[in-house]
Design a protein around this motif. Structure first.
Motif, short mmCIF file in Angstrom:
data_model
loop_
_atom_site.label_atom_id
_atom_site.label_comp_id
_atom_site.label_asym_id
_atom_site.label_seq_id
_atom_site.Cartn_x
_atom_site.Cartn_y
_atom_site.Cartn_z
N UNK A 93 0.81 -1.22 0.00
CA UNK A 93 0.00 0.00 0.00
C UNK A 93 0.84 1.27 0.00
N UNK A 94 2.03 1.21 0.60
CA UNK A 94 2.85 2.41 0.69
C UNK A 94 4.08 2.35 -0.21
N UNK A 95 4.20 1.28 -0.97
CA UNK A 95 5.28 1.20 -1.97
C UNK A 95 6.67 1.17 -1.40
N UNK A 96 6.84 0.65 -0.18
CA UNK A 96 8.16 0.59 0.45
C UNK A 96 8.85 -0.75 0.18
N UNK A 97 10.16 -0.75 0.34
CA UNK A 97 10.92 -1.98 0.33
C UNK A 97 11.27 -2.32 1.78
N UNK A 98 10.97 -3.55 2.18
CA UNK A 98 11.22 -3.97 3.57
C UNK A 98 12.23 -5.11 3.56
N UNK A 99 13.28 -4.95 4.36
CA UNK A 99 14.35 -5.95 4.38
C UNK A 99 14.56 -6.45 5.80
N UNK A 100 14.68 -7.78 5.95
CA UNK A 100 14.89 -8.38 7.26
C UNK A 100 16.31 -8.15 7.73
N UNK A 101 16.45 -7.81 9.01
CA UNK A 101 17.76 -7.59 9.60
C UNK A 101 17.72 -7.99 11.06
N UNK A 102 18.40 -9.07 11.40
CA UNK A 102 18.45 -9.55 12.78
C UNK A 102 17.04 -9.69 13.35
N UNK A 103 16.73 -8.89 14.38
CA UNK A 103 15.41 -9.02 15.03
C UNK A 103 14.44 -7.92 14.62
#
Length: 449
Positions: A93-103
């Protein structure tokens, strides 16, 4: 299913809520309602309302489009489910890129993302803080990374001796830990330095005033609008002025005011024009007096009395004022939230400083005076505006160069028409070579070849 909406309590109706949120089925939705009222007193009303507006689309999305193992997600689910929903919302919905990092998760805005991502995350974090405080959410805050807090605490308490706690600072045996704020957010927005907006239209105030006239603003709305553009103050700082705030200054063009985060304490002053003073006094002694319980003039009012009143004689609020503001903005067909008047003020004030100052030292001194007046917590904010004016100065100089080139071109054409000989380019270049240049400048010129 419709959108989530909020409505203010109608006049004459007694309720512990001044505002109610309704879900897509037009039913009262108390979690958001309670959150708004819990925020009041902790942050100002305009910020609480801004948070609420950011959350309404998300809660509708939960009802309509969220999905966790084939089911819609409710706001009171366990943290891991809420985090899944937020991550989906940020990406889809907000067009962001989300990347996993540790916790935790790193969040990057893209060209498709709105500029409200950070506010949305702050608002949702605040929502769960409120509902936990009100004992309506039975888990830990989904927007907080508890592991980050534990790791930070561990690093702050471990000493240089293996498996031993840090010695007290008074011991002097271990280097002091530099203070830094804990970053406890589960979703961390990166590469997101706030940038003020540069609004450089000298006719903007006039456009707003004329639009206000078309939608029948009262003198009250006009005075507030003029103060916003002339003082650089926030809307709530102007709307909540008292008679004492105005009386307390020696100069009749000034008033004391609170600042963001000062919790109502008057820590700064604002200054406005003589024309606005005349309108202000006319409002107090002619318009306001009609709604004052005892029909008091300026001289008769107490210092605690609010300057601006509603037609019912009650304190004029940001929310009530915003209704009139938004009607005028719609009329003049521009997008202008009230805070942009502050950016307009700073831009205009800096332009005047750059245009009238004779030396760099004078520019610096007057800029520092502006920083003190506007009460920025971070003085570096001014650098963005200064960068803008540095670019403007280059544009002006470059335009002047282009005009000179055009004039010389016309001059050359006129000369050739009259068969006047002009020195060749080679002669000019040869004469330049005889001039002794600064070594650094010469290196620069050589690099251009």
């Amino acid at each position: 299913m419709g959108n989530y909406q909020y409505h203010y309590c109608p006049e004459g109706i007694e309720s512990r809520y001044e505002l109610l949120v309704f879900n897509g089925e037009r039913e009262p939705f108390l979690p958001l309602t309670d959150h708004y009222h819990d925020c009041i007193g902790r942050i100002d009303k305009s910020s609480a309302l801004s948070y609420l507006k950011c959350l309404l689309p998300f809660f509708r999305w939960l009802d309509v489009s969220s999905n966790y193992q084939g089911k819609r997600i409710q706001w009171n689910e366990p943290p891991e489910i809420i985090r899944t929903a937020v991550e989906d919302y940020l990406m889809n919905e907000m067009g962001c890129k989300v990347r996993e990092k540790d916790t935790f998760r790193f969040v990057n805005r893209t060209s498709k993302s709105p500029n409200t991502v950070n506010r949305f995350l702050s608002a949702l974090k605040s929502f769960y803080k409120s509902l936990i405080r009100l004992k309506q959410y039975n888990y830990s805050n989904p927007l907080i990374d508890s592991y980050a807090i534990l790791d930070e605490y561990k690093s702050q308490t471990e000493g240089v001796r293996k498996d031993k706690p840090r010695m007290p600072s008074e011991a002097g045996t271990e280097d002091a830990k530099p203070h830094r704020r804990l970053t406890d957010s589960y979703f961390k927005l990166i590469n997101e330095d706030w940038q003020p907006e540069i609004i450089d239209d000298p006719y903007l105030p006039s456009q707003v005033y004329q639009a206000g006239k078309k939608v029948n603003w009262s003198l009250r709305e006009l005075v507030i609008a003029r103060m916003l553009f002339e003082t650089g103050a926030r809307a709530s700082e102007v709307i909540e002025l008292t008679i004492g705030d105005y009386r307390s200054r020696k100069n009749f063009q000034e008033a004391n005011a609170f600042n963001k985060g000062s919790h109502g304490k008057r820590v700064k002053f604002i200054r406005f024009s003589k024309d606005t003073v005349k309108l202000l006094m006319r409002y107090i002694n002619k318009d306001r007096i009609q709604y004052d319980e005892f029909q008091r003039t300026f001289e008769e009012l107490s210092n605690e009395a609010p300057i601006f009143l509603t037609e019912l004689g009650t304190l004029f609020s940001y929310e009530a004022w915003y209704y009139h503001w938004s009607r005028a903005i719609e009329e003049c067909e521009i997008k202008l939230n009230p805070h942009k008047t502050r950016h307009w003020f700073v831009t205009t004030r800096l332009r005047e400083i750059y245009n009238t100052s004779k030396t760099e030292a004078e520019i610096k001194q007057r800029t520092n005076e502006l920083i003190k007046y506007i009460k920025w917590k971070n003085a570096d904010t001014i650098k963005v505006y200064e960068h803008y004016f540095d670019e403007e100065k280059h544009r002006e100089a470059h335009d002047q160069m282009l005009e000179n080139m055009a004039d010389l071109e016309k001059e050359y054409i006129e000369q050739t028409k009259h068969n006047r000989k002009k020195k060749s380019t080679h002669t000019v270049l040869e004469s330049i070579k005889t001039v002794e240049l600064d070594p650094e400048l010469q290196d620069f010129l050589d690099g251009l070849e």
